[in-house]
Write an enzyme that holds these catalytic residues in place. Structure first.
Site, PDB file in Angstrom:
ATOM      1  N   HIS A  19       0.816  -1.213   0.000  1.00 45.67           N
ATOM      2  CA  HIS A  19       0.000   0.000   0.000  1.00 45.67           C
ATOM      3  C   HIS A  19       0.852   1.267   0.000  1.00 45.67           C
ATOM      4  CE1 HIS A  19      -3.421  -2.698   1.657  1.00 45.67           C
ATOM      5  NE2 HIS A  19      -3.425  -2.656   0.343  1.00 45.67           N
ATOM      6  N   HIS A  42      -8.122  -8.011  -7.721  1.00 46.81           N
ATOM      7  CA  HIS A  42      -8.425  -8.799  -6.518  1.00 46.81           C
ATOM      8  C   HIS A  42      -8.599  -7.797  -5.377  1.00 46.81           C
ATOM      9  CE1 HIS A  42      -6.561 -11.685  -9.207  1.00 46.81           C
ATOM     10  NE2 HIS A  42      -7.036 -12.663  -8.457  1.00 46.81           N
ATOM     11  N   SER A 100      -6.758  -1.797  -0.630  1.00 45.96           N
ATOM     12  CA  SER A 100      -6.350  -1.120  -1.865  1.00 45.96           C
ATOM     13  C   SER A 100      -7.472  -0.312  -2.531  1.00 45.96           C
ATOM     14  CB  SER A 100      -5.736  -2.130  -2.843  1.00 45.96           C
ATOM     15  OG  SER A 100      -6.573  -3.242  -3.029  1.00 45.96           O
ATOM     16  N   GLU A 118     -13.912  -8.632  -7.379  1.00 47.01           N
ATOM     17  CA  GLU A 118     -13.820  -9.429  -6.152  1.00 47.01           C
ATOM     18  C   GLU A 118     -14.755 -10.622  -6.307  1.00 47.01           C
ATOM     19  OE1 GLU A 118     -11.942  -9.737  -3.284  1.00 47.01           O
ATOM     20  OE2 GLU A 118     -13.282 -11.463  -3.090  1.00 47.01           O
ATOM     21  N   ASP A 148     -14.308 -13.064 -11.798  1.00 44.92           N
ATOM     22  CA  ASP A 148     -12.879 -13.359 -11.880  1.00 44.92           C
ATOM     23  C   ASP A 148     -12.107 -12.157 -12.439  1.00 44.92           C
ATOM     24  OD1 ASP A 148     -10.382 -14.429 -12.257  1.00 44.92           O
ATOM     25  OD2 ASP A 148     -10.970 -15.768 -13.881  1.00 44.92           O
ATOM     26  N   GLY A 149     -11.182 -11.655 -11.638  1.00 44.30           N
ATOM     27  CA  GLY A 149     -10.439 -10.464 -12.047  1.00 44.30           C
ATOM     28  C   GLY A 149      -9.494 -10.709 -13.214  1.00 44.30           C
ATOM     29  N   ASP A 169      -3.322  -8.573  -7.201  1.00 40.51           N
ATOM     30  CA  ASP A 169      -2.985  -8.927  -5.818  1.00 40.51           C
ATOM     31  C   ASP A 169      -3.785 -10.143  -5.356  1.00 40.51           C
ATOM     32  OD1 ASP A 169      -2.137  -8.804  -3.152  1.00 40.51           O
ATOM     33  OD2 ASP A 169      -3.690  -7.338  -2.614  1.00 40.51           O
TER      34      ASP A 169
HETATM   35  N1  SAM Z   1      -6.064  -6.026  -2.908  1.00 38.52           N
HETATM   36  C1  SAM Z   1      -6.591  -6.082  -1.553  1.00 38.52           C
HETATM   37  C2  SAM Z   1      -5.906  -5.046  -0.708  1.00 38.52           C
HETATM   38  O1  SAM Z   1      -4.721  -4.770  -0.938  1.00 38.52           O
HETATM   39  O2  SAM Z   1      -6.549  -4.491   0.172  1.00 38.52           O
HETATM   40  C3  SAM Z   1      -6.430  -7.459  -0.947  1.00 38.52           C
HETATM   41  C4  SAM Z   1      -6.934  -8.575  -1.799  1.00 38.52           C
HETATM   42  S1  SAM Z   1      -6.790 -10.176  -1.120  1.00 38.52           S
HETATM   43  C5  SAM Z   1      -5.103 -10.467  -1.066  1.00 38.52           C
HETATM   44  C6  SAM Z   1      -7.270 -11.171  -2.489  1.00 38.52           C
HETATM   45  C7  SAM Z   1      -8.760 -11.130  -2.770  1.00 38.52           C
HETATM   46  O3  SAM Z   1      -8.995 -11.713  -4.051  1.00 38.52           O
HETATM   47  C8  SAM Z   1      -9.622 -11.928  -1.796  1.00 38.52           C
HETATM   48  O4  SAM Z   1     -10.601 -11.075  -1.254  1.00 38.52           O
HETATM   49  C9  SAM Z   1     -10.263 -13.031  -2.638  1.00 38.52           C
HETATM   50  O5  SAM Z   1     -11.591 -13.300  -2.255  1.00 38.52           O
HETATM   51  C10 SAM Z   1     -10.223 -12.417  -4.009  1.00 38.52           C
HETATM   52  N2  SAM Z   1     -10.164 -13.363  -5.147  1.00 38.52           N
HETATM   53  C11 SAM Z   1      -9.641 -14.609  -5.187  1.00 38.52           C
HETATM   54  N3  SAM Z   1      -9.638 -15.076  -6.450  1.00 38.52           N
HETATM   55  C12 SAM Z   1     -10.156 -14.090  -7.225  1.00 38.52           C
HETATM   56  C13 SAM Z   1     -10.370 -13.939  -8.627  1.00 38.52           C
HETATM   57  N4  SAM Z   1     -10.040 -14.906  -9.492  1.00 38.52           N
HETATM   58  N5  SAM Z   1     -10.895 -12.774  -9.073  1.00 38.52           N
HETATM   59  C14 SAM Z   1     -11.223 -11.777  -8.216  1.00 38.52           C
HETATM   60  N6  SAM Z   1     -11.034 -11.864  -6.882  1.00 38.52           N
HETATM   61  C15 SAM Z   1     -10.503 -12.995  -6.393  1.00 38.52           C
END
Ligand code: SAM
Length: 325
Positions: A19, A42, A100, A118, A148-149, A169
């Protein structure tokens, strides 16, 4: 697949590095008037209670953000990050931690756009509610897609203003994430060669993690790779001993800012005498292993008398949460 919850990890040493670099990079984007997009593949839940059960259970914030609070002479990059955290905690006590999406939106201007992915249904709902109700985000400026991101990113590139930061991420709970990240960056660069791709990765004892970084380093683009090890790798091969940020097309100012900040972060976040940092850069057209333009720097805390152990009295390391962070 859905066991990862970022609330266990909010404000840990990995969030600090990630961050701090994110807000500093967005400050650089803000130097120009023209609008930009931020795409967060993500996104997580957006905002986390540091006094809640999950953060309390893991105790990870005590080895992350808590160590920075009150530590003497933070470098500019850390100061900027702490100012952002403070803006979410106006009464002076760090009770909430902005993820983020919230940190990005906080840094962005009205004409900039935030696009979030998400996949977790509950996290996605919390994210949407937080952005609309607490951050008063308009649907025009901020869109949340509960999908899916990696797949969603493709259809957003290139962003209309041709300026953009893409944060990737994942939790890396799924081993396939390492492969998906590399593919997403390669595909992304085909669609948006000038994009600033910011990839978080864990320092773990897993071959896929090493291979991801080596593969990213082979990309024929400008990049910067900053990593921070906070403790020695565990004997059982589990857990995370640090993290890194790999930035494709980084702001040209970032290397110097990190060079000033990483020694301080190493000292402040060190959990044992194995703490160190590394900063590598590559300018397109050079080879990182051969060319003088590529700079490698690592330093152990015991190499200089100025690198002391962190202040005593911090909370001990507590139970690990279900995943690698
Ligand atoms: N980026 C955030 C931050 O810095 O505050 C933290 C994100 S966390 C490490 C990863 C997130 O990705 C989780 O909430 C999870 O549910 C989500 N996730 C997992 N696979 C995913 C996908 N294929 N597409 C989107 N989100 C996904």
């Amino acid at each position: 697949m859905f066991s990862y919850r970022h609330a266990f990890h909010a404000g840990n040493h990995a969030d600090v590095l990630k961050h701090a670099i994110l807000v500093q990079t967005l400050d650089y984007f803000n130097r120009k008037d023209s609008p930009y997009w931020v795409i967060d593949t993500h996104a997580g839940a957006g905002l986390y209670a540091l006094d809640g059960d999950w953060a309390g259970q893991s105790g990870e914030v005590t080895e992350g953000l808590d160590r920075l609070l009150g530590a003497p002479q933070p470098p500019a990059l850390v100061e900027r990050y702490l100012r952002a955290i403070q803006d979410f905690n106006p009464d002076g006590v760090a009770n909430v931690y902005p993820g983020s999406p919230c940190l990005a939106l906080h840094a962005m201007r009205p004409d900039d756009r935030l696009r979030l992915f998400e996949l977790h249904p509950t996290e996605g709902q919390v994210l949407e509610d937080t952005l609309r109700q607490r951050m008063h985000a308009s649907r025009r400026q901020v869109a949340v897609a509960r999908e899916d991101g990696f797949a969603g990113l493709k259809r957003l590139l290139p962003p209309p203003p041709r300026r953009g930061l893409i944060l990737i991420d994942p939790s890396y709970e799924n081993k396939q994430d390492y492969r998906h990240v590399l593919q997403a960056v390669k595909d992304g660069l085909q669609r948006f060669a000038q994009g600033c791709f910011v990839i978080w990765y864990p320092l773990v004892q897993r071959i896929q993690a090493h291979e991801l970084v080596r593969s990213l380093e082979r990309l024929p683009v400008d990049w910067l790779n900053a990593s921070l090890t906070v403790c020695k790798p565990s004997a059982d091969g589990l857990g995370m001993h640090g993290s890194g940020m790999f930035i494709v097309n980084p702001p040209w100012t970032l290397e110097a800012e990190l060079r000033a900040a990483l020694p301080w972060l190493q000292t402040t976040l060190a959990q044992d005498d194995q703490a160190r940092f590394s900063l590598l850069t590559r300018a397109a057209g050079t080879r990182p292993d051969k060319d003088a333009a590529a700079i490698a720097q690592t330093r152990k805390p015991d190499e200089s008398g100025r690198h002391e152990r962190p202040p005593a009295g911090r909370a001990p390391r507590q139970k690990r949460s279900p995943s690698r962070r």
